[in-house]
Design a protein around this motif. Sequence first.
Motif, PDB file in Angstrom:
ATOM      1  N   LYS A  58     -10.905  17.104   1.341  1.00 45.23           N
ATOM      2  CA  LYS A  58     -10.740  17.173  -0.115  1.00 45.23           C
ATOM      3  C   LYS A  58     -12.135  17.138  -0.751  1.00 45.23           C
ATOM      4  CE  LYS A  58      -8.059  13.477  -0.413  1.00 45.23           C
ATOM      5  NZ  LYS A  58      -8.321  12.960   0.919  1.00 45.23           N
TER       6      LYS A  58
ATOM      7  N   LEU B 173     -13.788  11.006   5.409  1.00 47.74           N
ATOM      8  CA  LEU B 173     -13.935  10.152   4.243  1.00 47.74           C
ATOM      9  C   LEU B 173     -15.364  10.191   3.700  1.00 47.74           C
ATOM     10  CD1 LEU B 173     -12.675   8.153   2.391  1.00 47.74           C
ATOM     11  CD2 LEU B 173     -12.914   6.392   4.126  1.00 47.74           C
TER      12      LEU B 173
ATOM     13  N   ARG C 120     -12.304   1.831   0.437  1.00 44.12           N
ATOM     14  CA  ARG C 120     -10.939   1.678   0.955  1.00 44.12           C
ATOM     15  C   ARG C 120      -9.938   1.413  -0.159  1.00 44.12           C
ATOM     16  NH1 ARG C 120      -7.699   3.139   5.240  1.00 44.12           N
ATOM     17  NH2 ARG C 120      -5.764   2.083   4.782  1.00 44.12           N
TER      18      ARG C 120
ATOM     19  N   ASP D 262      -0.743   2.419   8.760  1.00 46.46           N
ATOM     20  CA  ASP D 262      -2.028   2.309   9.452  1.00 46.46           C
ATOM     21  C   ASP D 262      -2.144   1.101  10.381  1.00 46.46           C
ATOM     22  OD1 ASP D 262      -2.910   4.600   8.292  1.00 46.46           O
ATOM     23  OD2 ASP D 262      -4.552   3.697   7.154  1.00 46.46           O
TER      24      ASP D 262
ATOM     25  N   ARG E 196      -3.847   5.901  -2.254  1.00 41.59           N
ATOM     26  CA  ARG E 196      -5.190   5.629  -1.714  1.00 41.59           C
ATOM     27  C   ARG E 196      -5.913   6.927  -1.320  1.00 41.59           C
ATOM     28  NH1 ARG E 196      -6.322   0.690  -0.416  1.00 41.59           N
ATOM     29  NH2 ARG E 196      -4.133   0.137  -0.234  1.00 41.59           N
TER      30      ARG E 196
ATOM     31  N   GLY F 256       0.839  -1.201   0.000  1.00 42.71           N
ATOM     32  CA  GLY F 256       0.000   0.000   0.000  1.00 42.71           C
ATOM     33  C   GLY F 256       0.868   1.242   0.000  1.00 42.71           C
ATOM     34  N   MET F 257       0.306   2.346   0.467  1.00 38.30           N
ATOM     35  CA  MET F 257       1.037   3.621   0.390  1.00 38.30           C
ATOM     36  C   MET F 257       2.325   3.600   1.191  1.00 38.30           C
ATOM     37  SD  MET F 257      -1.838   6.576   0.368  1.00 38.30           S
ATOM     38  CE  MET F 257      -0.722   7.765  -0.352  1.00 38.30           C
ATOM     39  N   VAL F 258       2.309   2.924   2.329  1.00 41.85           N
ATOM     40  CA  VAL F 258       3.478   2.982   3.213  1.00 41.85           C
ATOM     41  C   VAL F 258       4.494   1.889   2.864  1.00 41.85           C
ATOM     42  CG1 VAL F 258       4.195   2.845   5.631  1.00 41.85           C
ATOM     43  CG2 VAL F 258       2.182   4.183   4.994  1.00 41.85           C
TER      44      VAL F 258
ATOM     45  N   LEU G  69      -3.387   8.316   8.822  1.00 38.07           N
ATOM     46  CA  LEU G  69      -2.971   9.404   7.935  1.00 38.07           C
ATOM     47  C   LEU G  69      -1.676   9.020   7.242  1.00 38.07           C
ATOM     48  CD1 LEU G  69      -3.632  12.466  10.251  1.00 38.07           C
ATOM     49  CD2 LEU G  69      -4.926  11.850   8.212  1.00 38.07           C
ATOM     50  N   VAL G  70      -1.518   9.537   6.030  1.00 38.03           N
ATOM     51  CA  VAL G  70      -0.384   9.074   5.247  1.00 38.03           C
ATOM     52  C   VAL G  70       0.941   9.719   5.672  1.00 38.03           C
ATOM     53  CG1 VAL G  70      -0.601  10.730   3.329  1.00 38.03           C
ATOM     54  CG2 VAL G  70       0.289   8.455   2.919  1.00 38.03           C
TER      55      VAL G  70
ATOM     56  N   ALA H 107       0.091 -12.672   2.578  1.00 37.63           N
ATOM     57  CA  ALA H 107       0.774 -13.422   3.638  1.00 37.63           C
ATOM     58  C   ALA H 107      -0.304 -13.998   4.549  1.00 37.63           C
ATOM     59  CB  ALA H 107       1.690 -12.496   4.409  1.00 37.63           C
TER      60      ALA H 107
ATOM     61  N   THR I 295       0.524  -3.601   6.631  1.00 38.29           N
ATOM     62  CA  THR I 295      -0.723  -4.211   6.159  1.00 38.29           C
ATOM     63  C   THR I 295      -1.910  -3.250   6.195  1.00 38.29           C
ATOM     64  OG1 THR I 295      -0.930  -5.106   8.390  1.00 38.29           O
ATOM     65  CG2 THR I 295      -0.124  -6.611   6.711  1.00 38.29           C
ATOM     66  N   GLY I 296      -1.707  -2.035   6.705  1.00 36.01           N
ATOM     67  CA  GLY I 296      -2.764  -1.031   6.629  1.00 36.01           C
ATOM     68  C   GLY I 296      -3.982  -1.357   7.471  1.00 36.01           C
TER      69      GLY I 296
ATOM     70  N   GLU J 200      -1.381  -7.991  -1.318  1.00 31.72           N
ATOM     71  CA  GLU J 200      -2.593  -8.767  -1.592  1.00 31.72           C
ATOM     72  C   GLU J 200      -3.360  -8.227  -2.800  1.00 31.72           C
ATOM     73  OE1 GLU J 200      -5.070  -8.690   1.862  1.00 31.72           O
ATOM     74  OE2 GLU J 200      -6.086 -10.545   1.277  1.00 31.72           O
ATOM     75  N   GLU J 201      -3.352  -6.913  -2.958  1.00 26.66           N
ATOM     76  CA  GLU J 201      -4.106  -6.339  -4.075  1.00 26.66           C
ATOM     77  C   GLU J 201      -3.424  -6.734  -5.379  1.00 26.66           C
ATOM     78  OE1 GLU J 201      -5.946  -2.313  -3.597  1.00 26.66           O
ATOM     79  OE2 GLU J 201      -4.664  -2.263  -1.840  1.00 26.66           O
TER      80      GLU J 201
HETATM   81  C1  LIG Z   1     -10.636   7.364   0.290  1.00 27.63           C
HETATM   82  C2  LIG Z   1      -9.536   7.650   1.273  1.00 27.63           C
HETATM   83  C3  LIG Z   1      -9.097   8.969   1.437  1.00 27.63           C
HETATM   84  C4  LIG Z   1      -8.064   9.245   2.335  1.00 27.63           C
HETATM   85  N1  LIG Z   1      -7.641  10.526   2.466  1.00 27.63           N
HETATM   86  C5  LIG Z   1      -6.586  10.812   3.255  1.00 27.63           C
HETATM   87  C6  LIG Z   1      -6.066  12.142   3.342  1.00 27.63           C
HETATM   88  O1  LIG Z   1      -6.596  13.083   2.751  1.00 27.63           O
HETATM   89  N2  LIG Z   1      -4.969  12.359   4.100  1.00 27.63           N
HETATM   90  C7  LIG Z   1      -4.353  11.339   4.763  1.00 27.63           C
HETATM   91  O2  LIG Z   1      -3.341  11.568   5.429  1.00 27.63           O
HETATM   92  N3  LIG Z   1      -4.832  10.066   4.725  1.00 27.63           N
HETATM   93  C8  LIG Z   1      -5.928   9.785   3.982  1.00 27.63           C
HETATM   94  N4  LIG Z   1      -6.388   8.497   3.910  1.00 27.63           N
HETATM   95  C9  LIG Z   1      -5.716   7.453   4.704  1.00 27.63           C
HETATM   96  C10 LIG Z   1      -4.481   6.916   3.955  1.00 27.63           C
HETATM   97  O3  LIG Z   1      -4.870   6.417   2.714  1.00 27.63           O
HETATM   98  C11 LIG Z   1      -3.817   5.839   4.789  1.00 27.63           C
HETATM   99  O4  LIG Z   1      -3.339   6.434   5.978  1.00 27.63           O
HETATM  100  C12 LIG Z   1      -2.655   5.170   4.046  1.00 27.63           C
HETATM  101  O5  LIG Z   1      -3.117   4.544   2.873  1.00 27.63           O
HETATM  102  C13 LIG Z   1      -1.984   4.137   4.946  1.00 27.63           C
HETATM  103  O6  LIG Z   1      -1.052   3.405   4.194  1.00 27.63           O
HETATM  104  P1  LIG Z   1      -0.684   1.888   4.576  1.00 27.63           P
HETATM  105  O7  LIG Z   1       0.292   1.446   3.569  1.00 27.63           O
HETATM  106  O8  LIG Z   1      -0.384   1.799   6.005  1.00 27.63           O
HETATM  107  O9  LIG Z   1      -2.046   1.105   4.371  1.00 27.63           O
HETATM  108  P2  LIG Z   1      -2.786   0.807   3.004  1.00 27.63           P
HETATM  109  O10 LIG Z   1      -2.596   1.913   2.043  1.00 27.63           O
HETATM  110  O11 LIG Z   1      -4.165   0.418   3.396  1.00 27.63           O
HETATM  111  O12 LIG Z   1      -2.045  -0.445   2.406  1.00 27.63           O
HETATM  112  C14 LIG Z   1      -2.013  -1.706   3.041  1.00 27.63           C
HETATM  113  C15 LIG Z   1      -1.853  -2.753   1.965  1.00 27.63           C
HETATM  114  O13 LIG Z   1      -1.536  -3.983   2.593  1.00 27.63           O
HETATM  115  C16 LIG Z   1      -2.225  -5.019   1.927  1.00 27.63           C
HETATM  116  N5  LIG Z   1      -2.316  -6.168   2.838  1.00 27.63           N
HETATM  117  C17 LIG Z   1      -3.028  -6.259   3.986  1.00 27.63           C
HETATM  118  N6  LIG Z   1      -2.849  -7.464   4.562  1.00 27.63           N
HETATM  119  C18 LIG Z   1      -2.008  -8.157   3.747  1.00 27.63           C
HETATM  120  C19 LIG Z   1      -1.456  -9.463   3.776  1.00 27.63           C
HETATM  121  N7  LIG Z   1      -1.718 -10.320   4.781  1.00 27.63           N
HETATM  122  N8  LIG Z   1      -0.641  -9.845   2.771  1.00 27.63           N
HETATM  123  C20 LIG Z   1      -0.355  -8.996   1.744  1.00 27.63           C
HETATM  124  N9  LIG Z   1      -0.861  -7.745   1.656  1.00 27.63           N
HETATM  125  C21 LIG Z   1      -1.672  -7.331   2.653  1.00 27.63           C
HETATM  126  C22 LIG Z   1      -3.560  -4.389   1.604  1.00 27.63           C
HETATM  127  O14 LIG Z   1      -4.218  -5.109   0.566  1.00 27.63           O
HETATM  128  C23 LIG Z   1      -3.120  -2.990   1.163  1.00 27.63           C
HETATM  129  O15 LIG Z   1      -2.829  -2.957  -0.215  1.00 27.63           O
HETATM  130  C24 LIG Z   1      -7.453   8.193   3.064  1.00 27.63           C
HETATM  131  C25 LIG Z   1      -7.916   6.871   2.898  1.00 27.63           C
HETATM  132  C26 LIG Z   1      -8.942   6.603   2.031  1.00 27.63           C
HETATM  133  C27 LIG Z   1      -9.410   5.190   1.864  1.00 27.63           C
END
Ligand SMILES: Cc1cc2nc3c(=O)[nH]c(=O)nc-3n(C[C@H](O)[C@H](O)[C@H](O)COP(=O)(O)OP(=O)(O)OC[C@H]3O[C@@H](n4cnc5c(N)ncnc54)[C@H](O)[C@@H]3O)c2cc1C
Length: 485
Positions: free
Chosen positions: A330, A167, A141, A285, A53, A18-20, A296-297, A87, A114-115, A45-46
Amino acid sequence: MSTTQAPPPRQIVVVGNGMVGARFAEEVARLDPTGERVHVTVVGEEDQAAYNRVLLSGVVAGSYTPDQIRLPVPDTPGVTVRTGVAATALDPERRRLTLDDGTHLSYDELVLATGARAAFPPITGVAAPDGSPGEGVTALRDLADCQRVLSLARPGAPVVVLGGGVLGLEAARGLVGRGMRVSVVESSPWIMRRQIDKPAARILADQYAALGVTVHSWRVASRWVPGTGLELDDGRVLPGDALVVTAGVRGNIELAKDAGIEVEHGVLVDDTLTTSDARVHAIGDCAQHPGGGAGLVQPGWEQASVLAQRLTGTAPQAAYTGSSPLTRLKAEGIELTAFGRVHDEEDTEDLETVTISDPHGGRYAKLVVSAERVVGAVLLGFPEAAATLSQLFDTGAPVPADRLALVQGLPTAAPETESAPDQQTLVCRCNAVTRESIEQAWLDGARTREAIADTTRATTGCGGCVRDVNALLSGLNDTDPAKVG
Ligand SMILES: Cc1cc2nc3c(=O)[nH]c(=O)nc-3n(C[C@H](O)[C@H](O)[C@H](O)COP(=O)(O)OP(=O)(O)OC[C@H]3O[C@@H](n4cnc5c(N)ncnc54)[C@H](O)[C@@H]3O)c2cc1C
């Protein structure tokens, strides 16, 4: 003569593309471009490349296509990305990760990224017992959810958004912009309850009403009836062909929990972003740091940078100590920024508050000051003040004497004691890009916003700083001797 061989690169496995997780891989590729120090394998996973995101609400609104929100994929020997694979189990003792294709990955260091996933409230019809969405129901999501929202909702059709947080309000704005008839239901006394105060929420709800969105605050939903709509606790039924659930998220912590790693609502980490297992780390996350940041990102990207520095050995002492979140809605046509302590019940100490309320003009500003420093603000319809106040909040610089001018975004004299370190002002919060870095990029030849984005990453997060970067760039370009001459 004997030659000493370099040790093989350490194996880092990242769960989550994901993003992080994707940013962590990008940071590692930048710090270790030849892959000599570490090799990173990202499993996601995606079934697609990583994307931004945060901009999904923009995809719903039609401002972006899915292709326009892709994130960069590192093209270096030290990074391998595997999409469409999840995983399923973690064995910290053997340092082994099991994947759903039946294979295993061994690691020296494991990074959980894993978000989180959408939380479905226990309301009849909203979710099946296995947790999957009910008929006509979708979360918001991932890109698949976006596609579902758009396929469920036709122009002119009624849609209900369950959850009046950031959201939900962004989704509602996007859907009404596409010609749908939108209702928002929020169980708290007011919308964006966590970020803004009640008077601001009232004016915001009026702005939504003017756009054609009906907001029902402090109303509990009792039942979703597919093909009919959402029944409320007062017996009313809000018509809806589709229900978009934006009622909070739940961290994806099961992998860690089942492996015996300490979790609460997230995977517990310290300032080194290490979990209760020394070889397992968590960022984004899914992580729970004492200084907050999940959801938050910007904190997630900061964590990715810190952990990449630590695990590549380029800055082994790097630490993450927490973050001060800022929310920017936004939603086209609405300028809302909020941060810090803004709720009246937090007035426990010597807080000084300046408020401007202009319901007719759809504007509201609240500035909260403590010990001559900005500690919170809500700014609806005051974009200039939002920029200045968030900078004062970030830098901790003293507040100018004319508070009223400040909240109106008017020029003020800087306090005599100290002046704000202007060059260090954050322009892009998501990527921690300062004014100085943008000026340096400009001096190095970046003359367009795209070039600035390529060099500094400014504007590539939530997009909320586009206006500020454009203004800065236009000022710089006006001084360009090449143009003047
Ligand atoms: C519509 C929307 C708008 C948003 N707007 C804002 C904003 O304006 N400002 C802001 O700061 N934040 C915003 N956010 C929140 C921001 O998107 C998240 O904080 C950020 O995406 C977190 O990143 P992450 O990588 O931790 O999690 P994610 O981006 O959720 O990525 C996690 C990834 O891990 C994968 N995964 C999970 N479990 C497994 C597994 N067992 N094996 C393999 N892969 C796995 C998931 O499929 C996913 O692709 C928004 C979120 C959404 C949905």
